[in-house]
Write a protein that holds these residues in place. Structure first.
Motif, PDB file in Angstrom:
ATOM      1  N   ALA A  16     -13.472  33.610  14.803  1.00 16.68           N
ATOM      2  CA  ALA A  16     -13.107  34.714  13.917  1.00 16.68           C
ATOM      3  C   ALA A  16     -14.331  35.279  13.199  1.00 16.68           C
ATOM      4  O   ALA A  16     -14.287  36.380  12.674  1.00 16.68           O
ATOM      5  CB  ALA A  16     -12.059  34.268  12.902  1.00 16.68           C
ATOM      6  N   ASP A  17     -15.420  34.536  13.164  1.00 22.81           N
ATOM      7  CA  ASP A  17     -16.687  35.027  12.616  1.00 22.81           C
ATOM      8  C   ASP A  17     -17.389  35.779  13.745  1.00 22.81           C
ATOM      9  O   ASP A  17     -18.169  35.204  14.505  1.00 22.81           O
ATOM     10  CB  ASP A  17     -17.523  33.843  12.110  1.00 22.81           C
ATOM     11  N   GLY A  18     -17.085  37.058  13.871  1.00 23.88           N
ATOM     12  CA  GLY A  18     -17.578  37.874  14.972  1.00 23.88           C
ATOM     13  C   GLY A  18     -19.079  37.824  15.193  1.00 23.88           C
ATOM     14  O   GLY A  18     -19.530  37.590  16.315  1.00 23.88           O
ATOM     15  N   PRO A  19     -19.896  38.038  14.157  1.00 22.42           N
ATOM     16  CA  PRO A  19     -21.349  37.994  14.373  1.00 22.42           C
ATOM     17  C   PRO A  19     -21.831  36.646  14.899  1.00 22.42           C
ATOM     18  O   PRO A  19     -22.691  36.587  15.774  1.00 22.42           O
ATOM     19  CB  PRO A  19     -21.920  38.292  12.982  1.00 22.42           C
ATOM     20  N   ARG A  20     -21.260  35.566  14.408  1.00 25.33           N
ATOM     21  CA  ARG A  20     -21.684  34.250  14.882  1.00 25.33           C
ATOM     22  C   ARG A  20     -21.269  34.039  16.333  1.00 25.33           C
ATOM     23  O   ARG A  20     -22.035  33.524  17.150  1.00 25.33           O
ATOM     24  CB  ARG A  20     -21.097  33.160  13.992  1.00 25.33           C
ATOM     25  N   ALA A  21     -20.052  34.456  16.671  1.00 27.54           N
ATOM     26  CA  ALA A  21     -19.605  34.338  18.055  1.00 27.54           C
ATOM     27  C   ALA A  21     -20.469  35.199  18.969  1.00 27.54           C
ATOM     28  O   ALA A  21     -20.810  34.785  20.082  1.00 27.54           O
ATOM     29  CB  ALA A  21     -18.134  34.746  18.167  1.00 27.54           C
ATOM     30  N   ALA A  22     -20.852  36.385  18.505  1.00 28.61           N
ATOM     31  CA  ALA A  22     -21.709  37.262  19.313  1.00 28.61           C
ATOM     32  C   ALA A  22     -23.081  36.628  19.543  1.00 28.61           C
ATOM     33  O   ALA A  22     -23.633  36.703  20.645  1.00 28.61           O
ATOM     34  CB  ALA A  22     -21.846  38.619  18.639  1.00 28.61           C
ATOM     35  N   ARG A  23     -23.634  36.008  18.521  1.00 20.55           N
ATOM     36  CA  ARG A  23     -24.934  35.323  18.688  1.00 20.55           C
ATOM     37  C   ARG A  23     -24.819  34.186  19.696  1.00 20.55           C
ATOM     38  O   ARG A  23     -25.700  33.973  20.526  1.00 20.55           O
ATOM     39  CB  ARG A  23     -25.443  34.791  17.340  1.00 20.55           C
ATOM     40  N   ALA A  24     -23.706  33.454  19.633  1.00 16.98           N
ATOM     41  CA  ALA A  24     -23.498  32.369  20.593  1.00 16.98           C
ATOM     42  C   ALA A  24     -23.357  32.933  22.008  1.00 16.98           C
ATOM     43  O   ALA A  24     -23.896  32.359  22.962  1.00 16.98           O
ATOM     44  CB  ALA A  24     -22.264  31.553  20.212  1.00 16.98           C
ATOM     45  N   ALA A  25     -22.653  34.061  22.158  1.00 17.27           N
ATOM     46  CA  ALA A  25     -22.506  34.682  23.474  1.00 17.27           C
ATOM     47  C   ALA A  25     -23.855  35.149  24.005  1.00 17.27           C
ATOM     48  O   ALA A  25     -24.170  34.961  25.184  1.00 17.27           O
ATOM     49  CB  ALA A  25     -21.530  35.855  23.400  1.00 17.27           C
ATOM     50  N   ALA A  26     -24.672  35.741  23.143  1.00 19.41           N
ATOM     51  CA  ALA A  26     -26.003  36.205  23.559  1.00 19.41           C
ATOM     52  C   ALA A  26     -26.865  35.019  23.979  1.00 19.41           C
ATOM     53  O   ALA A  26     -27.595  35.086  24.977  1.00 19.41           O
ATOM     54  CB  ALA A  26     -26.669  36.980  22.432  1.00 19.41           C
ATOM     55  N   LYS A  27     -26.752  33.936  23.241  1.00 21.62           N
ATOM     56  CA  LYS A  27     -27.531  32.741  23.562  1.00 21.62           C
ATOM     57  C   LYS A  27     -27.072  32.159  24.900  1.00 21.62           C
ATOM     58  O   LYS A  27     -27.898  31.760  25.731  1.00 21.62           O
ATOM     59  CB  LYS A  27     -27.393  31.717  22.446  1.00 21.62           C
ATOM     60  N   LEU A  28     -25.773  32.123  25.123  1.00 22.27           N
ATOM     61  CA  LEU A  28     -25.241  31.642  26.393  1.00 22.27           C
ATOM     62  C   LEU A  28     -25.740  32.521  27.540  1.00 22.27           C
ATOM     63  O   LEU A  28     -26.205  32.020  28.564  1.00 22.27           O
ATOM     64  CB  LEU A  28     -23.716  31.632  26.365  1.00 22.27           C
ATOM     65  N   ALA A  29     -25.663  33.840  27.366  1.00 24.05           N
ATOM     66  CA  ALA A  29     -26.112  34.763  28.414  1.00 24.05           C
ATOM     67  C   ALA A  29     -27.587  34.549  28.731  1.00 24.05           C
ATOM     68  O   ALA A  29     -27.998  34.601  29.892  1.00 24.05           O
ATOM     69  CB  ALA A  29     -25.854  36.205  27.992  1.00 24.05           C
ATOM     70  N   ALA A  30     -28.388  34.280  27.709  1.00 27.17           N
ATOM     71  CA  ALA A  30     -29.819  34.073  27.911  1.00 27.17           C
ATOM     72  C   ALA A  30     -30.093  32.791  28.702  1.00 27.17           C
ATOM     73  O   ALA A  30     -31.092  32.698  29.410  1.00 27.17           O
ATOM     74  CB  ALA A  30     -30.541  34.022  26.571  1.00 27.17           C
ATOM     75  N   HIS A  31     -29.200  31.805  28.594  1.00 30.86           N
ATOM     76  CA  HIS A  31     -29.392  30.539  29.296  1.00 30.86           C
ATOM     77  C   HIS A  31     -28.919  30.574  30.747  1.00 30.86           C
ATOM     78  O   HIS A  31     -29.274  29.697  31.524  1.00 30.86           O
ATOM     79  CB  HIS A  31     -28.665  29.397  28.583  1.00 30.86           C
ATOM     80  N   LEU A  32     -28.120  31.557  31.097  1.00 34.18           N
ATOM     81  CA  LEU A  32     -27.612  31.633  32.464  1.00 34.18           C
ATOM     82  C   LEU A  32     -28.739  32.051  33.399  1.00 34.18           C
ATOM     83  O   LEU A  32     -29.587  32.870  33.054  1.00 34.18           O
ATOM     84  CB  LEU A  32     -26.447  32.616  32.553  1.00 34.18           C
ATOM     85  N   ASP A  33     -28.740  31.511  34.557  1.00 31.39           N
ATOM     86  CA  ASP A  33     -29.789  31.797  35.529  1.00 31.39           C
ATOM     87  C   ASP A  33     -29.390  33.020  36.350  1.00 31.39           C
ATOM     88  O   ASP A  33     -29.113  32.928  37.536  1.00 31.39           O
ATOM     89  CB  ASP A  33     -29.997  30.584  36.429  1.00 31.39           C
ATOM     90  N   ALA A  34     -29.315  34.181  35.675  1.00 36.73           N
ATOM     91  CA  ALA A  34     -28.935  35.426  36.347  1.00 36.73           C
ATOM     92  C   ALA A  34     -29.538  36.599  35.583  1.00 36.73           C
ATOM     93  O   ALA A  34     -29.664  36.548  34.364  1.00 36.73           O
ATOM     94  CB  ALA A  34     -27.419  35.555  36.385  1.00 36.73           C
TER      95      ALA A  34
END
Length: 143
Positions: A16-34
């Motif tokens: 529900a904390d949108g900015p925090r979830a967005a940061r986590a999503a960005a971090k996840l995307a950065a870790h993906l090998d694509a």
């Protein structure tokens, strides 16, 4: 990988904390090998809280907020399946006409409205299309 990362673990409990979830999503995307172009979006829901989307290609972060439901919740069972299925169907049929909001985000707004409408029935993953459309029309997507 991101397993055990404090941000990711905490974000899982605080979507529900949108900015925090967005940061986590960005971090996840950065870790993906694509490359950024191959991952269209990371989408998340948290029951009645606004949904969210992160689009790696543009680094766009979106909040998708539906209106108050027109009736009491009868059963949330199957709502997530409804969101997933109708989001995918809408995404596949997207014609790209509304270029200001990326296709996966538009499709997710559509799916979230149908998931919300499915909470208003006693049957799992069933909804009234008229009610779903009214919820969708009043859904607000904010970048």
């Amino acid at each position: 990988g991101v397993a055990g990362d404090a941000l990711d673990a905490a974000a899982a409990d605080t979507v529900a904390d949108g900015p925090r979830a967005a940061r986590a999503a960005a971090k996840l995307a950065a870790h993906l090998d694509a490359p950024k172009a191959t991952l269209a979006a990371i989408l998340w829901t948290d029951g009645p809280a606004p949904g969210g989307a992160y689009v790696p290609k543009t680094e766009g972060i979106y909040a998708i907020a539906g209106p108050p439901l027109p009736a009491p919740v009868r059963s949330p069972i199957g709502a997530g399946d409804t969101v997933a299925g109708t989001t995918f169907a809408a995404w596949l049929s997207d014609d790209g006409a509304a270029d200001d909001v990326p296709a996966p985000v538009r499709a997710f707004a559509y799916g979230l409205a149908r998931g919300a409408a499915s909470c208003l029935t006693d049957e799992n993953a069933r909804f009234d299309e008229t009610v779903a459309h009214e919820i969708w029309e009043d859904t607000v997507v904010t970048k």
